[in-house]
Structure formats: structure tokens, C-alpha cells
Enzyme design. Sequence first.
Site, short mmCIF file in Angstrom:
data_model
loop_
_atom_site.label_atom_id
_atom_site.label_comp_id
_atom_site.label_asym_id
_atom_site.label_seq_id
_atom_site.Cartn_x
_atom_site.Cartn_y
_atom_site.Cartn_z
N ASP A 259 36.25 40.00 40.74
CA ASP A 259 37.61 40.35 41.11
C ASP A 259 38.16 41.41 40.16
OD1 ASP A 259 40.09 40.17 42.36
OD2 ASP A 259 40.79 38.61 40.99
N ASP B 102 32.31 42.06 29.10
CA ASP B 102 33.19 42.98 28.35
C ASP B 102 32.46 44.28 28.04
OD1 ASP B 102 31.61 41.26 26.91
OD2 ASP B 102 33.00 40.92 25.27
N LYS C 160 29.04 36.13 31.03
CA LYS C 160 29.52 35.92 29.65
C LYS C 160 28.73 34.72 29.12
CE LYS C 160 32.50 36.84 26.31
NZ LYS C 160 32.66 38.12 25.63
N TYR D 267 37.74 30.41 40.88
CA TYR D 267 38.38 30.53 42.19
C TYR D 267 38.17 29.28 43.06
CZ TYR D 267 40.06 35.32 42.33
OH TYR D 267 40.78 36.47 42.16
#
Length: 362
Positions: free
Chosen positions: A250, A226, A192, A125
Amino acid sequence: MPKHTVTLIPGDGIGPEITAVMCRVVEAVGVDIAWELAWAGTEMLEQTGSPLPTETIESIRRTKVAIKGPITTPVGSGFRSVNVELRKQLDLFVNLRPVLSLPGTGARYDNVDIVIVRENTEDLYAGVEFEQGTSAALGLIDYCERAGAGHIRADSGLSIKPISISGSKRIVEWGFEYALANKRSKLTAIHKANIQKFSDGLFLKVAREVAQDFEGRIEFEDRIVDAACMGLVMRPHEFDVMVLPNLYGDIVSDLCAGMVGGLGLAPGANIGTEYAVFEPVHGSAPKYAGKDKANPTAELLTAVLMLRHLGEKDAADRIMTAITSVLAEGRFVTYDIKRSLTGSTAGSVGTVAFAEALINRL
Ligand code: NAP
């Protein structure tokens, strides 16, 4: 002199309708607020040459607190997000998004009570992007190859994902302090780091270091994004406070909104050390603009967050009780809730009728 002055940004799409009823509900509980109207978005771009005029930023710098409706961002081209720019200019590094299942909303899960703390200034972002085919993009591709970072196809567009020690430290610390202040028991850091070792890996390293300062007071765990998404859908009650880098925050907050009845029910706040800008999670839902259809609950729950921030706890509690009671009763609910409950929108009411039911209850 009014007790509080708050910058009000109606936004566009469904924004003007839901912020108008929000003001009516806040006024109905008798909080003495002077609204300072400010504008942003496409219309401002046409009128002033900027989608985020300096007067709007100056108003927030003056009042320190703003509440807004959503603002449309063109997809793929056009101006950058006004929302992202506001967060950047005012250094609103926290995006607080509580997720609560309320009775009578057709939420897919009962008793979900999760708080999302999303980092708001870094990550993909940050807006550091290079358009495909430009000399800057080609130069960066060449540099990456020469630096041994790997091969990137020459016809690629590039978005950079910066994650810093300082940015990670302040958001994780804020999450822990929030957890302590709000009598929460666990904080989960999402990442991640198995794949993005130097960005998410750094975020995780910092989160683990900060967690040591809170050992014995708040339980800490980390999860890969995930697997966390699967965990949320299968066993949401395992989550309490979640701290996430910007993009995962988000995405995961929309997922969580879906678990408790949809975007019409999901509030949010952007918080920095000096300023706070309150806004719902959802966007401008252009297809419902001007149709008296959108659910204003997310905007109203956002006002509840704002009132708490202003120290108006009683008023916040009264609005919360009225929302809970009108939704639980189920006579006056908007199309989205009716659809979750019955599979059809028949018998739903509009934005204004729902707000009037609330005001009557107050
Ligand atoms: P969206 O405006 O959030 O709408 C997506 C869907 O969510 C709607 O079609 C509707 O679903 C449901 N929804 C959203 N708000 C609702 C409400 N108040 N009541 C009931 N249902 C609601 O997302 P989008 O269509 O992807 O984005 C539209 C524009 O908003 C884009 O330009 C985007 O960039 C911008 N945006 C702005 C902000 C912000 O200002 N902070 C945040 C996110 C997106 P159903 O039709 O299925 O009922």
C-alpha cells in the site's frame, strides 16, 4: 446480448465523475459492455444499513468482473473499509499496480516501468484489531505477557499482523508467473524480516523457496522495505516486478505513484481465482468531489487493465495510445499534471474536457 457484462461501482467523492468519463471512453472504442450498476459506501450505509450491500457482492459474483471508483473510509472510527471487505469476501488476493512513467506528465523519473504485486488479504489489513481498554485487548495483553512474548502497555490498542505460508506462497507464485507471462526479468520480494521475524520472516522464507522453482528463468532478490524505498527514489530502474505484503504494498505503491506524476496516473486491479475488481490506486479525494477537477487517467488506465483481462487487447491498446498522445501533446491536461509541469495549475482543463480530448483522438 452484450459481449461482456461488468459491474460498475461509481463509489463516492470524485468516483462518480471519473467512472462516468471512463464509461464514455470505453464506449468510444466500441467495446460491447453492459454495465451493471452497483453501489457501496456511506450512502448505502444510510439507506440499507450496510456500506457494502449484498446486491453489490452478488452482482460481482454474477458478472465476475467489476470496475469501481474510490470509496471513502472514515478515519479512526466508523465502518471498516469497503474496499478491504470486497477483497476479503471475493478472495481477491492480488493487488496489481503497474507504475509507468508517461511522457508529458511531469513525472520525476523517465522510463520507470515497475509492477507492484501486493498481497491483498493478510497482514495488518486483515482487520484483526482490539480496541484499547476492552476486556479482549486487556486479555490479549495479559496472554502475551504470560506467553513470554514481552510487555505491552496496558493502555494499548492492538492490531494483529497475520502472514501465512499459504497466503505468501500464492502471491509470490502469482508474481513469478506474471513476470514470466509478461517477459519481465527480475522479481524483488520486500519485507522487514530483520525485525518481524515470524511474519515477514515467514514471507521471505516462502519467497526464497518459491524462487527456486523459477531459477534460471526470473532473477530473484529480496530487500528490506526501508532500504527498498531509498533504492526506489535513487535508482528506480533497478526494480522490475516487486512482491510485497499488504501494508508495504500500500505504502510503496503511493511512493511509486509519486515518482511518475502522482495518484492521478496510477491504475490498479484486485485479482482472485474467480473474480477481478479493477480500481485506481487513489482514494475519493473528497475536496475535489463534484468540481470537474480530478484527473481521470488512473481510472482510464484501470479500464485498460480491465479490457486486457476481458480479452479486448485492441481496444485497450487504442485507449493507451490515445492517453499517451493527449498527455504528450500537453494541450488538454488536468490541474495535477499542469502543476507538475509548470508549478502552477493555470491552463489546465477539467475531468470532462480531458476525456473529450481523448475521445476526439480515438
Ligand atoms: P486520496 O483520495 O488518494 O487523495 C490524496 C491526494 O492525491 C489528493 O488530495 C490529490 O492531491 C491526489 N489525488 C488523488 N486522486 C487524484 C486524481 N484522480 N487526480 C488528481 N489528483 C489526485 O487520498 P486520501 O485523501 O488520503 O483519501 C480520501 C479517502 O479515500 C479516504 O477515506 C480513504 O480511506 C479513501 N481511499 C479509498 C481507496 C479506494 O477506494 N480504493 C483508496 C485509497 C483511499 P493534491 O490535492 O495534492 O493534488
